[in-house]
Enzyme design. Structure first.
Site, short mmCIF file in Angstrom:
data_model
loop_
_atom_site.label_atom_id
_atom_site.label_comp_id
_atom_site.label_asym_id
_atom_site.label_seq_id
_atom_site.Cartn_x
_atom_site.Cartn_y
_atom_site.Cartn_z
CG ASP A 157 -1.94 1.06 1.23
OD1 ASP A 157 -2.67 1.17 0.23
OD2 ASP A 157 -2.05 1.80 2.24
CD GLU A 186 -2.36 2.84 -3.22
OE1 GLU A 186 -3.41 3.46 -3.39
OE2 GLU A 186 -1.85 2.66 -2.09
CG ASP A 253 -8.11 3.27 -2.67
OD1 ASP A 253 -8.73 3.38 -1.60
OD2 ASP A 253 -6.95 2.80 -2.73
#
Length: 403
Positions: A157, A186, A253
């Site tokens: 992340d 990410e 997201d």
């Protein structure tokens, strides 16, 4: 609702039937929130999702079907209630963990937020992974879940905020235990710093997603500009890297692609065709193939509609099967052939085989170009590509990779 580890295990036959070869789970570790990105214990599974035995059964079920599974490593930041951060809250400068964070003053106070956070969100303190002890601790986390549960890799992340030295150390440690593990990062932009031989294998390709949404969902671009954006994204990395970029249309997201498209499933069908024939690794956000929709959190993270059926499922099965059947769609070079008005045509070339994909977003039908063997077509008329239709052709060429 089938969204815990046992529920996913029960759904593996369905997931396999789509043609999926790898699962990526958002965080499963103990956390007080619903999203679990504010980790409270990196060595325990959140009770909302199940137990370690549940994870073992899921991993075993995935592997028995020839698939792989990766977990979400939230190592850029932690949760406010993580014991290491709470030690700093209690003991201030006397805490042995004070250098693991970016503390501006003491005592630590969530009300004043006198420490670095992610997104200025006080419940997610930023971690300092340049600190050797903090780095080694998180290497041990990655190693633990690989060794004990035989997962196949990690998605990191906010990887674009992680120090390069940590990325390299993490990659070396994970590959030391599992040489073929998958390491995904990410980022929402250029992933050049992340994706490297001694760093990560792949990164989330939001540049691809943004271009697809702009053209296919919102009509915000002409085909010519869409082609430019795709080719610019491809130009950022070597060809080998492009073949393993993580190509998504939506995620936990973002708004669902179907929402961005105003609920128009014809647009989603075209987007799926692009996704499955473009260089890289296509990733389907759970439920897109069921027609799940949603604009904002938690709407776009709604429960999986396991029992619902949708004609989109067969579209995804056909597209995934097409990709798995034809190596040119997995390994081939990419060439834009036509980008004009509402028509975009491109080809993938590999080992003497050329596969051409043509899409028509225009209001008027266009003439179809017959190019060898028709592999797939949306629309009944073989002589035209109607509005919101596509076709895929295969032809052989003895000249090798360049036509």
């Amino acid at each position: 609702m089938g969204g815990d580890l046992a529920g996913i295990t029960e759904g593996l036959d369905y997931i396999q039937s789509l043609g999926v070869t790898c699962l990526y789970l958002t965080p499963i570790f103990r956390s007080p929130s619903n999203h679990k990105y504010d980790t409270a214990d990196y060595f325990e599974i959140d009770p909302a999702f199940g137990t370690k035995d549940d994870l073992r059964r899921l991993v075993d079920g995935v592997h028995a079907r020839g698939m792989r599974i990766i977990l979400d490593g939230v190592f850029n930041h932690c949760g406010y209630w993580w014991d290491k951060f709470q030690d700093v809250v209690r003991n201030g400068e006397a805490s042995p963990y004070r250098s693991w964070f970016f503390i501006h003053s003491y005592p630590v106070d969530a009300g004043r937020q006198n420490y670095d956070c992610v997104g200025h969100y006080k419940w997610m303190p930023k971690l300092n992974l340049a600190d050797p002890d903090a780095r080694d601790y998180f290497l041990s986390i990655g190693r633990y879940w690989l060794q004990e549960f035989h997962i196949d890799g990690w998605r990191l992340d906010v990887a674009d905020e992680l120090p390069t030295t940590f990325l390299e150390a993490f990659a070396a440690e994970m590959r030391g235990w599992k040489p073929d593990c998958i390491l995904l990062g990410e980022t929402w932009g250029d992933a050049g710093r992340l994706v490297n031989g001694n760093r990560l294998d792949s990164a989330m390709n939001y540049l691809f997603r943004d271009a697809a949404v702009a053209w296919l969902a919102k009509d915000a671009l002409p085909a010519s500009e869409f082609g430019c954006r795709l080719n610019r994204a491809l130009a950022l990395y070597p060809g080998e890297t492009n073949l393993r970029m993580y190509n998504l249309l939506d995620s936990h997201d973002t708004a669902r692609f179907l929402y961005e498209a105003g609920g128009d499933k014809a647009r989603l069908r075209l987007a799926a065709a692009l996704q499955m024939t473009f260089p890289g690794m296509p990733c389907v956000f759970y439920g897109d193939e069921k027609g799940l929709c949603g604009e904002s959190e938690p709407e776009y993270r709604r429960p999986m509609a396991w029992d619902a059926s949708s004609p989109l499922e067969e579209v995804y099965r056909r597209m995934i099967a097409l990709r798995k059947t034809h190596p040119a769609l997995r390994y081939g070079s990419f060439h834009t052939e036509l980008a004009c008005g509402g028509v975009y045509r491109y080809s993938r070339v590999w080992n003497g085989t050329k596969i051409t994909v043509a899409m028509n977003l225009g209001a008027e039908p266009v003439k179809a170009e017959k190019r060898g063997t028709l592999l797939l077509k949306k629309g009944e008329n073989r002589d035209i590509i109607g509005a919101w239709e596509y076709e895929v052709w295969e032809e052989q060429n003895d000249g090798g990779n360049d036509l």
